[in-house]
Design a protein around this motif. Structure first.
Motif, PDB file in Angstrom:
ATOM      1  N   TYR A   4       0.842  -1.190   0.000  1.00 14.04           N
ATOM      2  CA  TYR A   4       0.000   0.000   0.000  1.00 14.04           C
ATOM      3  C   TYR A   4       0.878   1.241   0.000  1.00 14.04           C
ATOM      4  O   TYR A   4       2.004   1.231   0.512  1.00 14.04           O
ATOM      5  CB  TYR A   4      -0.882   0.041   1.249  1.00 14.04           C
ATOM      6  CG  TYR A   4      -1.903  -1.051   1.324  1.00 14.04           C
ATOM      7  CD1 TYR A   4      -3.148  -0.923   0.719  1.00 14.04           C
ATOM      8  CD2 TYR A   4      -1.633  -2.235   2.007  1.00 14.04           C
ATOM      9  CE1 TYR A   4      -4.099  -1.929   0.794  1.00 14.04           C
ATOM     10  CE2 TYR A   4      -2.575  -3.246   2.086  1.00 14.04           C
ATOM     11  CZ  TYR A   4      -3.800  -3.093   1.486  1.00 14.04           C
ATOM     12  OH  TYR A   4      -4.735  -4.095   1.557  1.00 14.04           O
ATOM     13  N   ILE A   5       0.336   2.308  -0.523  1.00 16.90           N
ATOM     14  CA  ILE A   5       0.977   3.619  -0.507  1.00 16.90           C
ATOM     15  C   ILE A   5      -0.021   4.567   0.156  1.00 16.90           C
ATOM     16  O   ILE A   5      -1.158   4.697  -0.301  1.00 16.90           O
ATOM     17  CB  ILE A   5       1.320   4.120  -1.928  1.00 16.90           C
ATOM     18  CG1 ILE A   5       2.270   3.136  -2.637  1.00 16.90           C
ATOM     19  CG2 ILE A   5       1.936   5.506  -1.870  1.00 16.90           C
ATOM     20  CD1 ILE A   5       1.584   2.066  -3.422  1.00 16.90           C
ATOM     21  N   ALA A   6       0.417   5.204   1.245  1.00 19.54           N
ATOM     22  CA  ALA A   6      -0.441   6.148   1.962  1.00 19.54           C
ATOM     23  C   ALA A   6       0.048   7.564   1.681  1.00 19.54           C
ATOM     24  O   ALA A   6       1.237   7.865   1.844  1.00 19.54           O
ATOM     25  CB  ALA A   6      -0.416   5.870   3.459  1.00 19.54           C
ATOM     26  N   LEU A   7      -0.874   8.420   1.264  1.00 22.31           N
ATOM     27  CA  LEU A   7      -0.588   9.826   1.004  1.00 22.31           C
ATOM     28  C   LEU A   7      -1.379  10.636   2.034  1.00 22.31           C
ATOM     29  O   LEU A   7      -2.607  10.626   2.012  1.00 22.31           O
ATOM     30  CB  LEU A   7      -1.012  10.203  -0.417  1.00 22.31           C
ATOM     31  CG  LEU A   7      -0.437   9.335  -1.539  1.00 22.31           C
ATOM     32  CD1 LEU A   7      -1.068   9.713  -2.865  1.00 22.31           C
ATOM     33  CD2 LEU A   7       1.070   9.430  -1.590  1.00 22.31           C
ATOM     34  N   PHE A   8      -0.676  11.302   2.916  1.00 23.62           N
ATOM     35  CA  PHE A   8      -1.312  12.092   3.971  1.00 23.62           C
ATOM     36  C   PHE A   8      -1.438  13.531   3.507  1.00 23.62           C
ATOM     37  O   PHE A   8      -0.507  14.089   2.937  1.00 23.62           O
ATOM     38  CB  PHE A   8      -0.472  12.039   5.245  1.00 23.62           C
ATOM     39  CG  PHE A   8      -0.477  10.685   5.883  1.00 23.62           C
ATOM     40  CD1 PHE A   8      -1.293  10.430   6.967  1.00 23.62           C
ATOM     41  CD2 PHE A   8       0.319   9.669   5.397  1.00 23.62           C
ATOM     42  CE1 PHE A   8      -1.317   9.181   7.553  1.00 23.62           C
ATOM     43  CE2 PHE A   8       0.309   8.416   5.982  1.00 23.62           C
ATOM     44  CZ  PHE A   8      -0.514   8.167   7.060  1.00 23.62           C
ATOM     45  N   ARG A   9      -2.567  14.125   3.777  1.00 17.52           N
ATOM     46  CA  ARG A   9      -2.788  15.513   3.395  1.00 17.52           C
ATOM     47  C   ARG A   9      -2.631  16.416   4.602  1.00 17.52           C
ATOM     48  O   ARG A   9      -3.179  16.158   5.669  1.00 17.52           O
ATOM     49  CB  ARG A   9      -4.173  15.690   2.814  1.00 17.52           C
ATOM     50  CG  ARG A   9      -4.406  17.118   2.325  1.00 17.52           C
ATOM     51  CD  ARG A   9      -5.704  17.237   1.639  1.00 17.52           C
ATOM     52  NE  ARG A   9      -6.662  17.800   2.591  1.00 17.52           N
ATOM     53  CZ  ARG A   9      -7.875  18.173   2.267  1.00 17.52           C
ATOM     54  NH1 ARG A   9      -8.306  18.018   1.043  1.00 17.52           N
ATOM     55  NH2 ARG A   9      -8.664  18.682   3.159  1.00 17.52           N
ATOM     56  N   GLY A  43       4.455  13.324   4.410  1.00 17.77           N
ATOM     57  CA  GLY A  43       3.496  12.248   4.607  1.00 17.77           C
ATOM     58  C   GLY A  43       3.295  11.336   3.427  1.00 17.77           C
ATOM     59  O   GLY A  43       2.215  11.280   2.844  1.00 17.77           O
ATOM     60  N   ASN A  44       4.326  10.610   3.078  1.00 21.01           N
ATOM     61  CA  ASN A  44       4.270   9.597   2.037  1.00 21.01           C
ATOM     62  C   ASN A  44       4.833   8.319   2.635  1.00 21.01           C
ATOM     63  O   ASN A  44       5.961   8.315   3.137  1.00 21.01           O
ATOM     64  CB  ASN A  44       5.135  10.001   0.836  1.00 21.01           C
ATOM     65  CG  ASN A  44       4.747  11.350   0.291  1.00 21.01           C
ATOM     66  OD1 ASN A  44       3.706  11.510  -0.320  1.00 21.01           O
ATOM     67  ND2 ASN A  44       5.585  12.354   0.519  1.00 21.01           N
ATOM     68  N   VAL A  45       4.051   7.246   2.593  1.00 23.12           N
ATOM     69  CA  VAL A  45       4.471   6.012   3.248  1.00 23.12           C
ATOM     70  C   VAL A  45       4.149   4.822   2.355  1.00 23.12           C
ATOM     71  O   VAL A  45       3.077   4.762   1.755  1.00 23.12           O
ATOM     72  CB  VAL A  45       3.758   5.829   4.605  1.00 23.12           C
ATOM     73  CG1 VAL A  45       4.291   4.608   5.330  1.00 23.12           C
ATOM     74  CG2 VAL A  45       3.878   7.062   5.480  1.00 23.12           C
ATOM     75  N   VAL A  46       5.089   3.886   2.307  1.00 25.01           N
ATOM     76  CA  VAL A  46       4.878   2.605   1.647  1.00 25.01           C
ATOM     77  C   VAL A  46       4.929   1.545   2.740  1.00 25.01           C
ATOM     78  O   VAL A  46       5.789   1.598   3.618  1.00 25.01           O
ATOM     79  CB  VAL A  46       5.962   2.348   0.579  1.00 25.01           C
ATOM     80  CG1 VAL A  46       5.836   0.948  -0.012  1.00 25.01           C
ATOM     81  CG2 VAL A  46       5.896   3.400  -0.519  1.00 25.01           C
TER      82      VAL A  46
END
Length: 179
Positions: A4-9, A43-46
């Motif tokens: 998954y790739i999470a993009l936090f705003r 805020g970018n997470v794999v």
């Protein structure tokens, strides 16, 4: 396990919603997610986890951050095939040579009634955009900071948006493939 790739705003922007990446990684690991790797402070997470509904996992992540840090960020969660499709679907490959001018805007969902006329009216003569489902590509050769279109995307699309430049999108793709 799925990647998954999470993009936090809106985290770590202008001193608001401060969330160090080591804390973010710890929150995700506390949820049982594995192989957590962050990229830059915005805020970018794999990570890897069991196959679940991305919308539910997004809410779970936001709630865990709310509990640990006092605010619940909006999280756009992508599965690896979606990120790959976004990269392959870039309608402006010639702009990749100047990746700071090419942005991918990840939308919360497909906008039900996007104001396409409004988008066109706000577009500078040098800018190009393409709405593709729940993603809007924007090529802004004069810079995103000067773009009236970029500043009005959320209002004109009617859904939450989080933006990443092409360098970040490519890097997240590399990280996800290596995971």
């Amino acid at each position: 396990m799925k990647t998954y790739i999470a993009l936090f705003r809106g985290i770590n922007v202008g001193g608001n919603n401060t969330l160090p990446m080591k804390d973010l990684a710890a929150v995700l690991e506390g949820l049982g997610l594995q192989g957590v790797a962050t990229y830059i402070q915005s805020g970018n997470v794999v990570f890897q986890g069991k196959a679940v509904d991305p919308a539910l996992l997004s809410k779970k992540i936001a709630a865990a951050i709310g509990k640990s840090h006092g605010f619940e960020p909006w999280v756009r969660l992508l599965e690896m095939p979606m990120l790959e499709a976004v990269i392959r679907g870039n309608p402006y490959p010639e702009a990749e040579d100047a990746p700071g001018t090419l942005y991918v805007n990840f939308l919360a969902r497909v906008p039900p009634q996007p104001d396409l006329d409004g988008l066109e009216k706000r577009r500078a003569a040098s800018e190009r955009f393409q709405l593709a489902g729940d993603v809007l590509y924007l090529h802004a050769p004069d810079g995103i900071g000067r773009s009236k279109l970029a500043s009005a995307l959320e209002q004109l699309l009617g859904v939450p948006v989080t933006s990443r430049n092409w360098n970040t999108v490519r890097k997240l793709g590399e990280m996800a493939r290596a995971a």
